[in-house]
Design a protein around this motif. Structure first.
Motif, mmCIF file in Angstrom:
data_model
loop_
_atom_site.group_PDB
_atom_site.id
_atom_site.type_symbol
_atom_site.label_atom_id
_atom_site.label_comp_id
_atom_site.label_asym_id
_atom_site.label_seq_id
_atom_site.Cartn_x
_atom_site.Cartn_y
_atom_site.Cartn_z
ATOM 1 N N GLU A 171 0.798 -1.231 0.000
ATOM 2 C CA GLU A 171 0.000 0.000 0.000
ATOM 3 C C GLU A 171 0.831 1.281 0.000
ATOM 4 O O GLU A 171 0.796 2.024 -0.957
ATOM 5 C CB GLU A 171 -1.027 -0.034 1.134
ATOM 6 N N PRO A 172 1.657 1.487 1.083
ATOM 7 C CA PRO A 172 2.341 2.779 1.103
ATOM 8 C C PRO A 172 3.388 2.943 -0.003
ATOM 9 O O PRO A 172 3.618 4.033 -0.467
ATOM 10 C CB PRO A 172 2.996 2.834 2.485
ATOM 11 N N HIS A 173 4.043 1.865 -0.401
ATOM 12 C CA HIS A 173 5.106 1.970 -1.418
ATOM 13 C C HIS A 173 4.658 1.168 -2.625
ATOM 14 O O HIS A 173 5.060 0.033 -2.802
ATOM 15 C CB HIS A 173 6.429 1.389 -0.904
ATOM 16 N N ARG A 174 3.856 1.724 -3.458
ATOM 17 C CA ARG A 174 3.250 0.943 -4.533
ATOM 18 C C ARG A 174 4.277 0.386 -5.513
ATOM 19 O O ARG A 174 4.010 -0.549 -6.224
ATOM 20 C CB ARG A 174 2.201 1.766 -5.264
ATOM 21 N N HIS A 175 5.485 0.976 -5.509
ATOM 22 C CA HIS A 175 6.455 0.494 -6.492
ATOM 23 C C HIS A 175 7.564 -0.342 -5.854
ATOM 24 O O HIS A 175 8.662 -0.405 -6.355
ATOM 25 C CB HIS A 175 7.051 1.672 -7.268
ATOM 26 N N ALA A 176 7.252 -0.992 -4.724
ATOM 27 C CA ALA A 176 8.278 -1.802 -4.060
ATOM 28 C C ALA A 176 8.794 -2.884 -5.001
ATOM 29 O O ALA A 176 8.032 -3.474 -5.758
ATOM 30 C CB ALA A 176 7.692 -2.434 -2.806
ATOM 31 N N ARG A 177 10.105 -3.071 -4.933
ATOM 32 C CA ARG A 177 10.714 -4.205 -5.662
ATOM 33 C C ARG A 177 11.165 -5.203 -4.610
ATOM 34 O O ARG A 177 11.859 -4.847 -3.656
ATOM 35 C CB ARG A 177 11.912 -3.722 -6.487
ATOM 36 N N VAL A 178 10.755 -6.458 -4.775
ATOM 37 C CA VAL A 178 10.928 -7.451 -3.722
ATOM 38 C C VAL A 178 11.657 -8.669 -4.273
ATOM 39 O O VAL A 178 11.367 -9.134 -5.377
ATOM 40 C CB VAL A 178 9.541 -7.866 -3.157
ATOM 41 N N LEU A 179 12.599 -9.168 -3.468
ATOM 42 C CA LEU A 179 13.299 -10.416 -3.799
ATOM 43 C C LEU A 179 12.972 -11.426 -2.701
ATOM 44 O O LEU A 179 13.209 -11.169 -1.513
ATOM 45 C CB LEU A 179 14.812 -10.145 -3.845
ATOM 46 N N LEU A 180 12.400 -12.551 -3.089
ATOM 47 C CA LEU A 180 12.049 -13.598 -2.127
ATOM 48 C C LEU A 180 13.108 -14.694 -2.210
ATOM 49 O O LEU A 180 13.215 -15.361 -3.245
ATOM 50 C CB LEU A 180 10.675 -14.194 -2.450
ATOM 51 N N MET A 181 13.876 -14.868 -1.128
ATOM 52 C CA MET A 181 14.900 -15.917 -1.118
ATOM 53 C C MET A 181 14.219 -17.207 -0.698
ATOM 54 O O MET A 181 14.286 -17.641 0.458
ATOM 55 C CB MET A 181 16.030 -15.551 -0.145
ATOM 56 N N THR A 182 13.552 -17.824 -1.668
ATOM 57 C CA THR A 182 12.805 -19.041 -1.369
ATOM 58 C C THR A 182 12.432 -19.746 -2.665
ATOM 59 O O THR A 182 13.032 -19.478 -3.712
ATOM 60 C CB THR A 182 11.576 -18.695 -0.475
ATOM 61 N N GLU A 183 11.451 -20.627 -2.602
ATOM 62 C CA GLU A 183 11.101 -21.466 -3.751
ATOM 63 C C GLU A 183 10.401 -20.623 -4.832
ATOM 64 O O GLU A 183 9.697 -19.646 -4.531
ATOM 65 C CB GLU A 183 10.180 -22.598 -3.257
ATOM 66 N N CYS A 184 10.562 -21.062 -6.095
ATOM 67 C CA CYS A 184 10.150 -20.221 -7.225
ATOM 68 C C CYS A 184 8.653 -19.879 -7.276
ATOM 69 O O CYS A 184 8.287 -18.765 -7.669
ATOM 70 C CB CYS A 184 10.537 -20.903 -8.525
ATOM 71 N N SER A 185 7.787 -20.811 -6.889
ATOM 72 C CA SER A 185 6.356 -20.524 -7.040
ATOM 73 C C SER A 185 5.862 -19.457 -6.068
ATOM 74 O O SER A 185 4.778 -18.886 -6.262
ATOM 75 C CB SER A 185 5.521 -21.799 -6.852
ATOM 76 N N MET A 186 6.636 -19.201 -5.005
ATOM 77 C CA MET A 186 6.199 -18.200 -4.020
ATOM 78 C C MET A 186 5.896 -16.867 -4.695
ATOM 79 O O MET A 186 4.835 -16.280 -4.482
ATOM 80 C CB MET A 186 7.332 -17.977 -3.027
ATOM 81 N N ALA A 187 6.842 -16.374 -5.498
ATOM 82 C CA ALA A 187 6.641 -15.058 -6.112
ATOM 83 C C ALA A 187 5.428 -15.084 -7.039
ATOM 84 O O ALA A 187 4.621 -14.142 -7.036
ATOM 85 C CB ALA A 187 7.897 -14.626 -6.868
ATOM 86 N N ASP A 188 5.257 -16.153 -7.811
ATOM 87 C CA ASP A 188 4.090 -16.249 -8.706
ATOM 88 C C ASP A 188 2.796 -16.164 -7.901
ATOM 89 O O ASP A 188 1.830 -15.529 -8.319
ATOM 90 C CB ASP A 188 4.094 -17.589 -9.456
ATOM 91 N N ASN A 189 2.782 -16.833 -6.751
ATOM 92 C CA ASN A 189 1.541 -16.890 -5.971
ATOM 93 C C ASN A 189 1.293 -15.602 -5.191
ATOM 94 O O ASN A 189 0.166 -15.117 -5.109
ATOM 95 C CB ASN A 189 1.578 -18.105 -5.037
ATOM 96 N N VAL A 190 2.352 -15.028 -4.632
ATOM 97 C CA VAL A 190 2.165 -13.769 -3.890
ATOM 98 C C VAL A 190 1.822 -12.640 -4.862
ATOM 99 O O VAL A 190 1.010 -11.759 -4.549
ATOM 100 C CB VAL A 190 3.435 -13.422 -3.070
ATOM 101 N N ALA A 191 2.396 -12.686 -6.050
ATOM 102 C CA ALA A 191 2.130 -11.633 -7.044
ATOM 103 C C ALA A 191 0.643 -11.554 -7.382
ATOM 104 O O ALA A 191 0.128 -10.479 -7.702
ATOM 105 C CB ALA A 191 2.947 -11.882 -8.306
ATOM 106 N N GLY A 192 -0.060 -12.678 -7.285
ATOM 107 C CA GLY A 192 -1.502 -12.667 -7.563
ATOM 108 C C GLY A 192 -2.252 -11.770 -6.596
ATOM 109 O O GLY A 192 -3.229 -11.103 -6.975
#
Ligand code: 13P
Ligand code: SF4
Length: 342
Positions: free
Chosen positions: A259-280
């Motif tokens: 919300e406050p930082h709409r343009h946050a860039r995030v790196l998840l040090m974990t399994e690949c599907s995490m980013a796909d699922n959180v991005a939803g």
């Protein structure tokens, strides 16, 4: 069975078009006819069988968003498994997660799409190892990560997940614990408490491959990058992270950035599907995509989920000689619940 064997006809399209919107951020429209017939058949069969599908955060998006009824980290899946009224549980994750669901639902049918979906942590320790540790450290409680077999849980005083490990170790009120089997999670817990930790040398084959050097490389390219890491990562990775937590904890943390930082860039040090699922859930957050695949989690596919419901296999059973003691360790964990937020 391949995706081509089921037709993508008008009735399938009508039943699944609204569902496609949930995966449109990761699955191209042109690929949907391969998945949609399975999605329609699984959702129909789920109702007929009075089944519920629990999916871990590392499941591929076509399982996570289209057929799963409950999604989450290991702790959420264990908690929800204990509450479900369904007669059948299909656990899309790895074997220890299905065993945990069976432990809290001994009378229900628990199915996995692929019996080979294991875990390097669960494979790193046996019940005999735990008995030897107890002999070596008499009277010291055994705290066991849920990523273990039922046999190992049966030798333990209490289970934990990455969502409550620090909380439970502290709440035991003892000066020393044996913490098994993840060495890096044990070190992370030790860094957060004054309780002395006796650790084991188990590692997650997915998270141990990340390094602090990787993170410094990405930060050098983008000083505003927000890095989140799972506590199964090595200590040099955790030292560089902005947030350390379970898969659900990471997902919730991304929510605080959205919300406050709409343009946050995030790196998840974990399994690949995490980013796909959180991005939803957080389309405004941009994800930097290096990641490692868990080969065990990736054994689950839509055709295998359909097969599980059609054939009512592969059923997870637990040796009665260990079930009651393993259940006691899991039940004790569930009574503690999730770690309160700092
Ligand atoms: P979570 O409990 O954080 O979902 O982690 C489970 C797991 O296997 C991570 O590798
Ligand atoms: Fe096990 Fe690691 Fe896969 Fe999680 S990611 S299931 S800890 S091998």
């Amino acid at each position: 069975m391949t995706a081509i064997e089921l037709p993508y006809d008008r009735s399938v399209a009508e039943a699944t078009d609204p569902i496609f919107e949930r995966v449109a951020h990761v699955i191209p429209r042109v690929e949907w006819p391969l998945h949609a017939p399975y999605v329609a058949a699984i959702n129909r069969l789920k109702r007929e069988r009075n089944a519920v599908i629990l999916a871990h955060n590392y499941q591929v998006p076509e399982i996570f968003f289209t057929v799963a009824d409950i999604v989450g980290d290991s702790l959420a899946l264990a908690m929800q498994a204990a509450k479900t009224d369904a007669a059948v549980i299909v656990l899309c994750g790895v074997h220890f997660m299905a065993e945990t669901a069976k432990l809290v639902n001994p009378e229900k049918t628990v199915l996995v799409p692929d019996l080979q979906a294991g875990c390097s942590l669960a494979d790193s320790i046996t019940a005999a190892d735990v008995r030897l540790l107890r002999q070596r450290y008499p009277g010291v409680p055994v705290v066991t990560y849920v990523n273990t077999s039922a046999e190992v849980k049966a030798e333990s005083d209490v289970c934990v997940t990455s969502g409550n490990a620090v909380h439970i170790v502290e709440a035991l009120g003892v000066p020393k614990v044996i913490f098994l089997p993840d060495e890096y999670l044990a070190k992370y817990v030790a860094s957060k408490t004054s309780v002395e930790i006796v650790a084991w040398k188990g590692h997650c084959e997915v998270h141990e491959r990340f390094s602090g050097a990787d993170m410094r490389h990405f930060r050098a390219g983008d000083p505003n990058l927000v890095i989140l890491a799972h506590p199964e990562c090595p200590p040099d990775v955790l030292a560089e992270a902005d947030f350390v937590g379970s898969t659900q904890g990471m997902s919730e943390y991304v929510g605080t950035l959205a919300e406050p930082h709409r343009h946050a860039r995030v790196l998840l040090m974990t399994e690949c599907s995490m980013a796909d699922n959180v991005a939803g859930a957080y389309p405004s957050v941009e994800f930097v995509r290096p990641c490692n695949l868990c080969p065990h989690m990736k054994r689950n596919t839509l055709p295998k989920v359909l097969h599980a419901l059609q054939a009512m296999e592969f059923e997870v059973t637990i040796d009665p000689a260990v079930a009651d003691r393993a259940r006691a360790a899991v039940t004790r964990m569930l009574e503690f619940g999730r770690q309160p937020r700092d």
